[in-house]
Design a protein around this motif. Structure first.
Motif, short mmCIF file in Angstrom:
data_model
loop_
_atom_site.label_atom_id
_atom_site.label_comp_id
_atom_site.label_asym_id
_atom_site.label_seq_id
_atom_site.Cartn_x
_atom_site.Cartn_y
_atom_site.Cartn_z
N LEU A 42 0.90 -1.15 0.01
CA LEU A 42 0.04 -0.04 0.07
C LEU A 42 0.86 1.32 0.04
N VAL A 61 -9.39 -1.28 0.29
CA VAL A 61 -8.79 -1.81 1.23
C VAL A 61 -9.71 -2.55 2.29
N SER A 86 -1.29 -6.79 1.89
CA SER A 86 -0.37 -5.71 1.57
C SER A 86 0.96 -5.91 2.09
N MET A 140 -5.63 -5.86 0.13
CA MET A 140 -5.92 -5.02 -0.89
C MET A 140 -6.78 -5.60 -2.15
#
Lengths: 317, 508
Positions: A42, A61, A86, A140
């Motif tokens: 991220l 997310v 992530s 994600m």
């Protein structure tokens, strides 16, 4: 072929070993404090967007377990997407959905799975099942890469990605990782994916290796690697070189995919790039790293660095 | 400003030199043998006298009868710890007594007496006349039962030797009604029945009190053997099993049958022993006593610690050796292990279980654990509760394994408790994830790698030369540290990489 190589011969051919990579490269060039930026996809994505580096579009997310309940509602408008942890490592925990079958989802392998499967996958990701050190993680949801159709014949079920090793902004070595049936659609070399060494100068294939031995064609699709030429090679090198500025790390591996419309797109960065790229290229990293160091010391300009790297690391077939 | 590489080299070099130098100093100047050679088993016996004050906090006097070595035993070294107490050693009727005194006692206290004993020659007991014990006053029915028992045993026996053996058996098995009656009506300790019957039968007998030496025992208590004179010679019997002869591991503390501990002015006194055995070279055993006082270096050695801690350090000092094995196997050979130091903990468990039993138990527990864990993964649990569930499963498995094998008669499996539960659980968890992600092949590679490293670490730690060197020359740990520092800067190839890149080196 001998069972073991002689260390002296390996040293002469400039093969980089794991101990030397850890002490001489990662320990020396990559400050510990910058690791989170690279380990957390991220953060990598945010930093890349600030610099205008193309990355796959982020749909959302999932951070907390309670959000998993409403997940399906949010996924409703999407026909294809990718869910990944992530902080995952080694391509673990990536769920690729390529289409819909009524209420159900179609995975990249063609298997049809239900909502439950998707929810459970996200729960596992949040619990840290796939993440470095088993820490709690975020999931994600990203856009599926619509990869360049030219490369489709070089991959079985998965996305072929290009790994470029960069030292101080100088691209040093590159390979394409092609998923196979044996690797279960994953681009991991030790699971049986084919590693294709790429010529830094041209983006053409140098050699292809599966399970440590050379091969001419993709074992599933039969496509010949000899004809492979990465489209937009210039763009790939530029993108990789830019990542050094973005992370503050001098030795990284950039994983790049070719999107049909957006071209070279940064998938993720790796602060501890593996050594199998040497096997794919049938060549060692040490000599090239020494040259790359000289190039980086002599010029500050990125375009200049790339040009000189293409000249220095050209492979003449 | 020197480079980090050079700095590490200098530090490591200095550490290695200091370690080896100290060892050589001890070898050449103090005469410590470098190799174990002919070794003597030296037992360190630590007696611990603990007691509580009386309510009036009056004066306290504690007397301990010091051992008079017999049967070839010798005392090397005696140490007394007596914080806050006056202390003296006095001699009465040919016996040595340690006397601790104090005007007032307010808190429960503990006194220590530490002796190092060894047995250069295995002799029998020296001949000694056994004074006949006074006959005890008994109730009428006890007297009658005792006489009947004596008459019956006399009929069956040929002399003092067989009489005593038969008597011990009769008292132990409890199938003789008279023997049973005596045991059930005896007010004193049941041990005394034996002596009382012998006294009434006019067989000269007395208790031979001492300690059964077991390495690593912490709370051993006094036990006794029966010494009987048959007119010609002294015979020793085990009062429990009727076995004849003085066992090799029995240290005789008191032969005369008198008191060992006298406590005046305190209550709830206990006398317990902690025991550690060390294999020491014969040469250093003989000279250690005088040296300890002469050289500060030896005074600060591990031998100066209390016995319990010595026992702990005996194990701790071996861990650096195991760490070195792990470092070498990972950095030089390139073996994959599941968890960095998990193999060390498994190797330490192997030290208790012995190798083959330990390996078998480890494989059984991890395999069953993996099977149950695969079932847990279907339940879609959160990580922490899943691992906690595995911990509980592992404990159940260990209990099940111990119970099942104990019932089948394999006592050795009871040592399963020495396996570290949490580490086993994490191993199972990691292997299970590895199985799901990379398949069973990778599980075998990493599991096998971990076990191989654990076995090598075990072999290094259980090597008698290794334990001799680490315990007698703890300064070698500095050298080990230096070597590990150097290995931490090793940038060469791993053995596994010579295989991995074997195709790459040919056209150099």
């Amino acid at each position: 072929m001998k069972f073991l190589a002689s260390p002296a011969v390996l040293r002469r051919s400039g093969i980089l070993g794991m101990n030397e990579r850890n002490i001489g490269l990662i320990g020396k060039f990559n400050p510990r404090c910058n690791f989170p930026l690279v380990d957390d996809k991220l953060k990598t994505k945010q930093a890349a967007e600030e610099l205008g580096i193309p990355v796959p579009e982020l749909y959302g997310v999932v951070e907390f377990q309670f959000e998993v309940r409403d997940l399906i509602k949010h996924l409703a408008p999407l026909t294809s997407f990718v869910i990944k942890p992530s902080q995952g490592s080694g391509g673990k925990g990536i769920l690729v959905i390529t289409g819909r079958d009524g209420e159900n989802y179609i995975k990249s392998s063609g298997a049809v799975v239900g909502e439950d499967h998707v929810r459970r996958h996200v729960s596992n990701v949040l619990a840290g099942l796939h993440s470095l050190g088993g820490r709690n993680d975020k999931a994600m949801v990203e856009a599926l890469i619509d990869f360049d159709p030219y490369l489709a014949k070089y991959s079985f079920e998965g996305v072929p990605d290009i790994r470029v090793i960069v030292l101080k902004g100088v691209p040093v070595m590159a390979m394409m990782r092609c998923a196979t049936h044996a690797s279960d659609g994953k681009a991991n070399l030790h699971q049986g994916a084919v590693g294709v060494g790429l010529d830094i100068a041209t983006g053409m294939a140098v050699s292809a290796v599966q399970h440590g031995s050379l091969c001419e064609r993709h074992p599933d699709t039969g496509a010949s690697f000899e004809e492979l030429l990465i489209p937009g090679w210039e763009q790939v090198l530029e993108l990789a070189a830019q990542c050094v500025d973005m992370t503050g790390m001098d030795y990284i591996g950039a994983d790049i995919v070719l999107d049909r419309t957006r071209g070279a797109t940064l998938l993720e960065l790796n602060a501890r790039p593996g050594l199998s790229i040497q096997v794919a290229n049938q060549s060692g990293l040490r000599h090239r790293l020494a040259i790359a160091n000289q190039i980086a010391d002599s010029t500050e300009d990125t375009a200049e660095k790339i040009a000189r790297a293409r000249e220095a690391f050209a492979v003449h077939r | 400003m020197i480079s980090s590489r050079l700095r590490v080299d200098l530090i490591a070099g200095a550490l290695i030199l200091v370690g080896v130098g100290l060892m050589l100093y001890k070898v050449f100047n103090l005469g410590f043998p470098l190799l174990p050679g002919e070794s003597r088993e030296v037992w360190t016996v630590e007696s611990k006298i603990s007691f509580h004050p009386l309510r009036d906090h009056g004066p306290v006097e504690i007397e301990l009868n010091l051992p008079e070595p017999v049967a070839g035993w010798q005392v090397l070294d005696e140490h007394f710890a007596s914080s806050g107490f006056g202390f003296s050693v006095t001699e009465r009727h040919g016996e040595r007594w340690a006397v601790w005194t104090r005007q007032q006692l307010e808190e429960p206290s503990t006194l220590y007496f530490k002796a190092q004993v060894f047995r250069p020659d295995v002799n029998g007991l020296a001949e000694q006349r056994i004074p006949s014990a006074p006959k005890q006053l008994l109730e009428k029915d006890q007297q009658a039962a005792m006489d009947r028992l004596i008459a019956k045993l006399r009929e069956q026996s040929t002399g003092a030797r067989t009489f005593t053996a038969l008597l011990i058996n009769a008292l132990r098995q409890g199938d003789d009604p008279d023997a049973e009656f005596l045991l059930s009506t005896w007010e004193d300790e049941p041990d005394q029945v034996l002596l009382a019957v012998l006294a009434r039968a006019d067989v000269p007998a007395r208790a031979l009190r001492g300690i059964r030496l077991q390495d690593g025992r912490r709370r051993q208590t006094l036990s006794w053997l029966l010494e009987v004179h048959n007119g010609k010679e002294s015979l020793v019997f085990d009062p429990e099993t009727a076995q004849r002869g003085l066992p090799d591991n029995f240290f005789v503390w008191e032969r005369g049958g008198g008191e060992i501990l006298n406590v005046i002015g305190a209550q709830d006194s206990r006398l317990e022993f902690a025991l550690v055995s060390n294999s020491l070279p014969a040469k250093s055993v003989l000279l250690m006593d005088e040296r300890v006082d002469k050289f500060a270096l030896l005074d600060f050695s591990i031998y100066s610690l209390p016995v319990e801690q010595q026992g702990v350090f005996k194990g701790l000092l071996l861990i650096p050796v195991a760490a070195l094995v792990v470092v070498v196997m990972r950095l030089l050979v390139g073996l994959k292990t599941s968890g960095t130091f998990m193999p060390i903990l498994i190797a330490i468990a192997f030290m208790q279980t012995t190798l083959w039993v330990g390996l078998a138990m480890f494989i059984v527990i991890v395999s069953i654990g993996l099977w149950i864990r695969s079932w847990l993964s279907h339940m879609n649990l959160l990580l922490v509760s899943r691992i906690s569930a595995v911990v509980i499963v592992v404990i159940f498995l260990m209990a099940g394994l111990a119970i099942a094998s104990y019932k089948l008669g394999f006592d050795q499996v009871l040592t399963v408790t020495f396996f570290p539960t949490i580490i086993l659980s994490w191993t199972i968890e990691r292997m299970s994830i590895l199985w799901e992600e990379d398949g069973p092949h990778e599980v075998l590679v990493q599991g096998g790698g971990s076990l191989l490293v654990a076995v090598l670490a075990y072999l290094a730690m259980s090597n008698s030369l290794m334990s001799y060197l680490t315990f007698n020359f703890p300064e070698l740990m500095l050298s080990l540290l230096g070597v590990i520092l150097l290995l931490g800067k090793y940038t060469g190839y791993r053995l596994s990489e010579l295989y991995r890149f074997r195709a790459l080196g040919r056209d150099a």
